[in-house]
Enzyme design. Structure first.
Site, PDB file in Angstrom:
ATOM      1  N   LYS A 223      11.923  -1.860 -68.239  1.00  0.00           N
ATOM      2  CA  LYS A 223      10.621  -2.513 -67.970  1.00  0.00           C
ATOM      3  C   LYS A 223       9.825  -2.727 -69.243  1.00  0.00           C
ATOM      4  CE  LYS A 223      10.150  -1.822 -63.107  1.00  0.00           C
ATOM      5  NZ  LYS A 223       9.573  -1.107 -61.983  1.00  0.00           N
TER       6      LYS A 223
ATOM      7  N   ARG B 212      15.767   4.334 -59.973  1.00  0.00           N
ATOM      8  CA  ARG B 212      16.260   2.954 -59.810  1.00  0.00           C
ATOM      9  C   ARG B 212      16.587   2.418 -61.190  1.00  0.00           C
ATOM     10  NH1 ARG B 212      14.344  -2.255 -59.881  1.00  0.00           N
ATOM     11  NH2 ARG B 212      15.027  -3.612 -58.178  1.00  0.00           N
TER      12      ARG B 212
HETATM   13  N1  HH2 Z   1      10.977  -2.608 -59.702  1.00  0.00           N
HETATM   14  C1  HH2 Z   1      11.428  -3.864 -59.576  1.00  0.00           C
HETATM   15  C2  HH2 Z   1      11.837  -4.351 -58.315  1.00  0.00           C
HETATM   16  N2  HH2 Z   1      11.813  -3.553 -57.232  1.00  0.00           N
HETATM   17  N3  HH2 Z   1      11.379  -1.458 -56.245  1.00  0.00           N
HETATM   18  C3  HH2 Z   1      10.940  -0.201 -56.346  1.00  0.00           C
HETATM   19  N4  HH2 Z   1      10.910   0.612 -55.278  1.00  0.00           N
HETATM   20  N5  HH2 Z   1      10.503   0.312 -57.545  1.00  0.00           N
HETATM   21  C4  HH2 Z   1      10.481  -0.431 -58.681  1.00  0.00           C
HETATM   22  O1  HH2 Z   1      10.049   0.080 -59.738  1.00  0.00           O
HETATM   23  C5  HH2 Z   1      10.942  -1.784 -58.609  1.00  0.00           C
HETATM   24  C6  HH2 Z   1      11.384  -2.275 -57.342  1.00  0.00           C
HETATM   25  C7  HH2 Z   1      11.477  -4.762 -60.772  1.00  0.00           C
HETATM   26  O2  HH2 Z   1      12.725  -4.707 -61.404  1.00  0.00           O
HETATM   27  P1  HH2 Z   1      13.937  -5.766 -61.208  1.00  0.00           P
HETATM   28  O3  HH2 Z   1      14.428  -5.741 -59.814  1.00  0.00           O
HETATM   29  O4  HH2 Z   1      14.989  -5.459 -62.205  1.00  0.00           O
HETATM   30  O5  HH2 Z   1      13.336  -7.161 -61.570  1.00  0.00           O
HETATM   31  P2  HH2 Z   1      12.792  -8.378 -60.710  1.00  0.00           P
HETATM   32  O6  HH2 Z   1      11.657  -7.905 -59.878  1.00  0.00           O
HETATM   33  O7  HH2 Z   1      12.382  -9.390 -61.747  1.00  0.00           O
HETATM   34  O8  HH2 Z   1      13.913  -8.866 -59.847  1.00  0.00           O
END
Ligand code: HH2
Length: 294
Positions: free
Chosen positions: A229, A263
């Protein structure tokens, strides 16, 4: 019914899975999106997404988190039909992959379709606040991850503001867990997540991690997502692809402060880091026990 206020429940129930949480669980991320901040566009092809998920399971993932809508700051919303079209075939192909299947969505319609396609967990960055979300999940056996987000992905990083970030996030999560329990959801199905990077400045993120015990004290398992992040980029000056070391440092800090699920994008490296951390932590607690008994 108020949530428990001491230790997390001994078990976490996620669909076909039941864990006792003696060790942190690894949730591996697979984004079926065009624009996710770290793997956007790479896994839109279902076959590639399935192969990536299987690789993460082989590397040690306990849970695979499938997302079909990016929630990165400024991302545009995807409609429910497209989310479902992206998710259902992949859920079907991964049903027997050896890990629990989580679906990252804010929409009730998508939750219903995901559960029908075999999802074991629903991960809602909006804390089951969308209309119909609780009704969509209450009668299933799915695990439910309730995340805190200030605002919406479109605007959440414009001007995040709190009087007391840790207190306000804890209060929100406690309140949402109570609402779910009142709707008939067993506490063993609920996981809480302070939502690192979701409507938070760097200082807010650091405070939430530093005082994660305040969230763990609610008495439900805590999930943390810091992997790659922007807070890691801001501290280290590294681009998205060079944030593994910083991500692991933050992850280990979080588990030492009570996180039960992490995660991550980089499952193999995270697994090794957690195994070493856990071996040391266990030796520490058995030494303390011997000293006490002696
Ligand atoms: N972070 C992201 C997405 N979903 N869900 C939970 N529970 N906690 C988190 O910290 C979280 C989440 C963001 O990361 P990523 O899925 O890699 O990116 P994007 O939202 O751009 O798909």
């Amino acid at each position: 019914m108020p949530v428990a206020s001491t230790c997390p429940p001994a078990t976490l129930i996620c669909g076909r899975y039941r864990w006792t949480l003696e060790r942190p669980l690894l949730m591996g991320v697979v984004n079926l999106t065009e624009d996710s901040f770290s793997d956007g566009g790479r896994l839109l092809d279902p076959e590639r997404a399935v192969a990536q998920a299987r690789e993460l399971v082989a590397a040690g993932a306990d849970i695979i988190d499938l997302g079909a809508e990016s929630t990165r700051p400024g991302a545009t919303a995807v409609d429910a039909a497209l989310e479902i079209e992206r998710l259902v075939p992949v859920l079907g192909a991964l049903r027997d992959c050896g890990a629990a299947l989580s679906v990252d969505t804010r929409k009730a319609e998508v939750m219903t379709a995901a559960l029908a396609a075999g999802a074991d967990m629903i991960n809602d960055v909006n804390g089951f606040r969308d209309e119909g979300a609780i009704d969509a999940v209450r009668e299933s056996a799915a695990g439910l991850c309730v995340m805190h987000m200030q605002g919406t992905p479109e605007i959440m990083q414009a001007a995040p503001s709190y009087r007391d970030a840790v207190g306000e996030v804890a209060q929100f999560l406690r309140g949402r867990a109570e609402v779910l329990e009142q709707a008939g959801v067993a506490p063993e199905r609920i996981v809480l997540d302070p939502g690192i990077g979701f409507g938070k400045s760097l200082v807010h993120n650091l405070q939430l991690l530093a005082r994660l015990e305040a969230i763990a004290a609610i008495g439900l398992p805590v999930l943390i997502g810091v992997s790659r992040k922007s807070m890691i980029g801001t501290i280290t000056g590294r681009g998205v692809d060079a944030r593994l070391t910083g991500s692991i440092a933050a992850m280990l800090f979080a588990v030492s402060r009570g996180a039960s699920i992490v995660r991550v994008h980089d499952v193999a490296a995270s697994r090794d880091a957690l195994l070493v951390w856990q071996a040391i932590a266990e030796a520490g607690s058995s030494t303390a026990q011997i000293q006490q008994e002696g």
